[in-house]
Design an enzyme around this catalytic site. Structure first.
Site, short mmCIF file in Angstrom:
data_model
loop_
_atom_site.label_atom_id
_atom_site.label_comp_id
_atom_site.label_asym_id
_atom_site.label_seq_id
_atom_site.Cartn_x
_atom_site.Cartn_y
_atom_site.Cartn_z
CG ASP A 13 0.03 -7.30 -5.90
OD1 ASP A 13 -0.09 -6.58 -4.90
OD2 ASP A 13 -0.26 -8.51 -5.91
CE LYS A 16 -3.79 -1.37 -6.03
NZ LYS A 16 -3.18 -2.60 -6.59
N GLY A 40 -1.04 -4.61 -0.15
CA GLY A 40 0.36 -4.31 0.14
C GLY A 40 0.84 -3.37 -0.93
CG HIS A 41 -0.87 -0.25 -1.89
ND1 HIS A 41 -1.89 0.66 -1.96
CD2 HIS A 41 -1.43 -1.43 -2.26
CE1 HIS A 41 -3.01 0.06 -2.34
NE2 HIS A 41 -2.76 -1.22 -2.52
CD GLN A 225 -7.86 -5.29 -2.17
OE1 GLN A 225 -8.79 -4.53 -1.95
NE2 GLN A 225 -6.86 -5.42 -1.33
P1 GDP Z 1 0.33 -2.16 -5.53
O1 GDP Z 1 -0.26 -3.15 -4.60
O2 GDP Z 1 -0.49 -1.92 -6.75
O3 GDP Z 1 0.71 -0.86 -4.86
O4 GDP Z 1 1.69 -2.79 -6.06
P2 GDP Z 1 2.80 -3.55 -5.16
O5 GDP Z 1 3.53 -2.54 -4.37
O6 GDP Z 1 2.20 -4.70 -4.43
O7 GDP Z 1 3.70 -4.20 -6.27
C1 GDP Z 1 4.41 -3.43 -7.19
C2 GDP Z 1 5.92 -3.70 -6.97
O8 GDP Z 1 6.64 -3.24 -8.10
C3 GDP Z 1 6.50 -2.93 -5.79
O9 GDP Z 1 7.53 -3.69 -5.22
C4 GDP Z 1 7.06 -1.66 -6.43
O10 GDP Z 1 8.15 -1.11 -5.69
C5 GDP Z 1 7.53 -2.19 -7.75
N1 GDP Z 1 7.44 -1.26 -8.88
C6 GDP Z 1 6.53 -0.28 -9.10
N2 GDP Z 1 6.73 0.26 -10.32
C7 GDP Z 1 7.78 -0.39 -10.86
C8 GDP Z 1 8.43 -0.32 -12.12
O11 GDP Z 1 8.08 0.46 -13.00
N3 GDP Z 1 9.46 -1.20 -12.35
C9 GDP Z 1 9.87 -2.09 -11.41
N4 GDP Z 1 10.89 -2.88 -11.73
N5 GDP Z 1 9.27 -2.19 -10.21
C10 GDP Z 1 8.23 -1.36 -9.94
P1 IMO Z 2 -3.07 -4.80 -3.58
O1 IMO Z 2 -3.83 -3.62 -3.06
C1 IMO Z 2 -3.32 -8.86 -5.21
C2 IMO Z 2 -6.54 -11.40 -3.68
C3 IMO Z 2 -6.20 -12.59 -2.83
C4 IMO Z 2 -7.34 -13.53 -3.21
C5 IMO Z 2 -8.52 -12.59 -3.36
C6 IMO Z 2 -9.42 -12.51 -2.13
O2 IMO Z 2 -1.71 -4.94 -2.99
O3 IMO Z 2 -3.09 -4.82 -5.07
P2 IMO Z 2 -9.13 -11.40 0.27
O4 IMO Z 2 -8.10 -11.60 1.33
O5 IMO Z 2 -9.21 -9.99 -0.24
O6 IMO Z 2 -10.48 -11.95 0.63
O7 IMO Z 2 -8.63 -12.31 -0.97
O8 IMO Z 2 -7.96 -11.30 -3.62
N1 IMO Z 2 -6.00 -10.11 -3.19
C7 IMO Z 2 -5.00 -9.44 -3.78
N2 IMO Z 2 -4.23 -9.78 -4.84
N3 IMO Z 2 -3.15 -7.67 -4.61
C8 IMO Z 2 -3.92 -7.31 -3.56
O9 IMO Z 2 -3.89 -6.07 -3.00
C9 IMO Z 2 -4.88 -8.24 -3.07
N4 IMO Z 2 -5.78 -8.21 -2.06
C10 IMO Z 2 -6.46 -9.38 -2.15
O10 IMO Z 2 -4.94 -13.12 -3.17
O11 IMO Z 2 -7.09 -14.10 -4.47
MG MG Z 3 0.22 -4.97 -3.69
#
Ligand code: GDP
Ligand code: IMO
Ligand code: MG
Length: 425
Positions: A13, A16, A40-41, A225
């Site tokens: 999270d 990416k 979840g991206h 991840q």
């Molecule tokens: P990922 O799994 O690495 O793609 O990251 P996620 O999408 O799960 O979580 C990142 C969250 O932060 C998302 O809701 C993005 O829209 C948001 N986001 C990304 N970059 C920024 C930033 O620079 N500032 C803020 N406030 N939010 C951001």
């Molecule tokens: P993105 O791509 C954050 C964590 C789960 C758990 C561990 C193992 O959005 O960054 P799994 O279901 O993969 O066997 O769970 O990994 N986990 C993540 N944490 N971001 C993710 O994906 C994750 N995908 C799995 O919470 O601790």
């Molecule tokens: Mg994510």
């Protein structure tokens, strides 16, 4: 032409999806190389959020190939729903391809993930219960033959796979967990409509991708991840069952290591983690709550509140090494706008010994005391800054502290979720 890898530097999270979307602008192909719908991206365009689980975050650039590589695990219904959702929002998905070699997450994998987690009780991993671990387990076990995307092309083959799998799985489901067995026909009927709908997307993606490489296109390899959720390099056993690290990009796509030009680690300006496992700089008090609220730190996939804490340069430094990073994308820097002082962990003390990088024996981390240095905060809104020069001096000092700690240049600074809230250096 350049092949670039996008890797999470911490525990997922990190943003990416946003960074991949930006790099995808000039790319001929964007490839997810591992993981499944545990990811979840989020990509935000003109205030509109797209939440992607399996489909690469390059999908919003319609002319680039969007590929789910050999190393991913695919939930057919989840993927179909994601495609339908994007189509309903006007995207064609015309260049979306799924590797025939990707393994399929079957209903018994999701069931077993849940049963295993429940049985672990207080020792649970906190998985996403999406069937990830059980699906990768079957891949490494090899026999009885697990279901791969190729097998979805023929109903008879799929039935045979399910029969053989359930002959084994039902023993475990019933005798170990006391759960009712799964029925072959019901399982087939459950997944066949989605399987059939995915037929047009199933390809030899290794060949497709090498074709784009030969054509001289820019390629983005998108990890899910993060580095410390990697099965080998992460905080075992609190990890996922695949290889998010840059090396995993080779395994999951068929691209050789020497073909990679850049590795960008995406590092959140503070630290979060979802699920169980050690987290030395976690703040379970008010400051952690403030980070969570400012960063909207709730899981995209499961909605769980993310554990939040202070910046950990030990984690980022170790990640830079493991991934051979050539650049850092520093994200969510604006979340730190609210803090007058920013404690930054520069080392750990474990059993009287100082650690400047993460010990590979992850259980030691539960006894780690972070050694903090305090950096000055900037206490102003940076979400409108579009150049490095426009950032307050203290924010620049923070960026430079990340560079000094890792020895890697910060090439992108993200100050908000939008595409235009990105400073390129
Ligand atoms: P990922 O799994 O690495 O793609 O990251 P996620 O999408 O799960 O979580 C990142 C969250 O932060 C998302 O809701 C993005 O829209 C948001 N986001 C990304 N970059 C920024 C930033 O620079 N500032 C803020 N406030 N939010 C951001
Ligand atoms: P993105 O791509 C954050 C964590 C789960 C758990 C561990 C193992 O959005 O960054 P799994 O279901 O993969 O066997 O769970 O990994 N986990 C993540 N944490 N971001 C993710 O994906 C994750 N995908 C799995 O919470 O601790
Ligand atoms: Mg994510």
């Amino acid at each position: 032409m350049a092949v670039r890898v996008v890797v999470g530097a911490q525990w997922g999270d990190e943003g990416k999806g946003k960074i991949t979307d930006i790099l995808a602008e000039s790319a001929g192909a964007v490839v997810r190389y591992q993981g499944g719908s545990n990811a979840g991206h989020t990509v935000v365009v003109n205030g509109e959020a797209f939440k992607l689980h399996l489909i690469p975050s390059g999908i919003l650039h319609e002319d680039a190939f969007s590929i789910m590589g050999d190393g991913t695990v695919i939930d057919p219904q989840g993927l179909k729903d994601e495609i339908d959702g994007l189509k309903a929002r006007g995207l064609s998905c015309k260049h979306l391809y799924v590797s025939g070699c990707a393994h399929v997450i079957m209903p018994y994998h999701r069931l077993l993930d849940g049963l295993q987690e429940d049985a672990r009780g207080k020792d649970s991993i906190g998985t996403t219960r999406r069937g990830i671990g059980p699906a990768y387990t079957d891949k490494t076990a090899r026999m009885p033959l697990p279901v791969r995307m190729w097998d979805l092309l023929c109903k008879d083959t799929l039935r045979e796979r399910i029969e053989n799998q359930l002959a084994q799985k039902n023993t475990i489901i019933q005798q170990l967990y006391g759960h009712a067995p799964l029925d072959v026909d019901e399982t087939l009927d459950e997944i066949w409509p989605a399987a059939e709908a995915l037929h047009p997307y199933i390809r030899d993606t290794r060949q497709l991708l090498l074709g784009r490489v030969d054509a001289g296109d820019d390629i983005v390899l998108e990890g899910a991840q993060g580095t410390f959720l990697d099965l080998d390099c992460g905080t075992f056993p609190f990890v996922t069952s695949s290889h998010p690290i840059a090396g995993g990009a080779c395994l999951g796509t068929g691209i050789g290591p020497t073909m990679i030009d850049d590795v960008y680690i995406v590092a959140k300006a503070y630290t979060t983690r979802v699920g169980a496992g050690p987290f030395p700089t976690e703040d379970t008090g008010e400051q952690g709550d403030l980070i969570r609220e400012r960063g909207h730190e709730y899981g995209t996939t499961t909605g769980r509140p993310r554990r939040c804490g202070w910046p950990d340069f030990v984690v980022i430094k170790t990640s830079a090494r493991i991934n051979g990073a050539t650049g850092i994308a520093l994200t969510l820097l604006d979340v730190l706008d609210a803090f007058e002082e920013i404690p930054v962990c520069v080392a750990y003390e474990i059993g009287g010994e100082r650690f400047d990088t993460l010990p590979s024996q992850a259980d030691l981390l539960s006894e780690a005391t972070p050694i903090y240095e305090t950096l000055e905060g900037w206490s102003e809104d940076i979400t409108g800054c579009t150049t490095y020069e426009a950032l307050p001096a203290a924010a620049k000092a923070y960026v430079e502290a990340v560079e000094n700690s890792t020895g890697v240049p910060v090439k992108f600074i993200s100050v908000g979720p939008g595409r235009n809230q990105t400073i390129k250096r």
